[in-house]
Scaffold this active site. Structure first.
Site, PDB file in Angstrom:
ATOM      1  N   ASP A 127       0.866  -1.181   0.000  1.00 43.37           N
ATOM      2  CA  ASP A 127       0.000   0.000   0.000  1.00 43.37           C
ATOM      3  C   ASP A 127       0.895   1.221   0.000  1.00 43.37           C
ATOM      4  O   ASP A 127       1.962   1.229   0.630  1.00 43.37           O
ATOM      5  CB  ASP A 127      -0.905   0.016   1.233  1.00 43.37           C
ATOM      6  CG  ASP A 127      -2.047  -0.991   1.144  1.00 43.37           C
ATOM      7  OD1 ASP A 127      -2.349  -1.459   0.033  1.00 43.37           O
ATOM      8  OD2 ASP A 127      -2.641  -1.300   2.188  1.00 43.37           O
ATOM      9  N   ASP A 145      -7.139  -1.746  -3.976  1.00 38.84           N
ATOM     10  CA  ASP A 145      -8.102  -1.386  -2.923  1.00 38.84           C
ATOM     11  C   ASP A 145      -9.138  -0.402  -3.452  1.00 38.84           C
ATOM     12  O   ASP A 145     -10.331  -0.509  -3.150  1.00 38.84           O
ATOM     13  CB  ASP A 145      -7.393  -0.760  -1.721  1.00 38.84           C
ATOM     14  CG  ASP A 145      -6.460  -1.714  -1.001  1.00 38.84           C
ATOM     15  OD1 ASP A 145      -6.637  -2.942  -1.113  1.00 38.84           O
ATOM     16  OD2 ASP A 145      -5.538  -1.221  -0.323  1.00 38.84           O
TER      17      ASP A 145
END
Length: 175
Positions: A127, A145
């Site tokens: 991320d 995501d």
């Protein structure tokens, strides 16, 4: 089994999400001056894109989207679960007829597979999109995501459409 043309659109959306997700992660990881991405410390600031608003920051996500349910012990369970979800969505795409539904299926499927690739390759999801300095959104996330989130919102919106509700009701009456 013949796959309808509209289902191929879902698979195309999924493929686009996977490619964009993996390219952005490779670019981010490649921007650090290290021989091995495992040497990049958690919290490493790759770039402050818009100071005070958007940073690219390294976060190793061992949970699901936005770091929820993290801890690392569920790596393979989350991997298997994500693969099962992607397969179920691929099958659903063959029966889907509405464009919104097809888009949603493709986005969620692509996001799930994009994060599965990371779990298998690294043991965690990479991320890096970080809006936490704004104080409004504390999570660090990635393209996969985002695709999952947009896809779920589209699934909800599609289910609220009158013709979608009528089709669900008709399906329940037949069973």
């Amino acid at each position: 089994m013949r796959i309808p043309r509209i289902a191929w659109a879902a698979y195309g959306f999924a493929l686009a999400v996977i490619v964009i997700d993996q390219i952005t992660k490779a670019m981010i990881l490649g921007s650090a001056d290290v021989a091995d991405s495992r040497l990049i410390p958690d919290g490493y600031l790759f770039a402050s894109v818009i100071p005070g608003v958007l940073d690219f920051t390294m976060v190793r996500n061992t949970g699901v989207s936005f770091g929820l349910l993290g801890g690392g012990s569920a790596r393979w369970a989350l991997t298997v679960f994500s693969i099962i979800v992607a397969i179920a969505l691929a099958v659903w795409a063959v029966r889907a007829e509405r464009r919104t539904l097809i888009s949603a299926i493709g986005l969620v499927m692509g996001g799930a597979i994009g994060n599965v690739i990371d779990r298998i390759q690294y043991g965690y999801v990479v991320d890096f999109i970080d809006f936490s300095d704004t104080g409004l959104f504390p999570w660090v996330f990635n393209v996969a995501d985002s695709a999952i989130t947009v896809g779920v919102v589209l699934l909800i919106l599609d289910s609220l459409r009158p013709e979608a509700s009528a089709q669900v009701g008709a399906a329940h009456e037949k069973s």
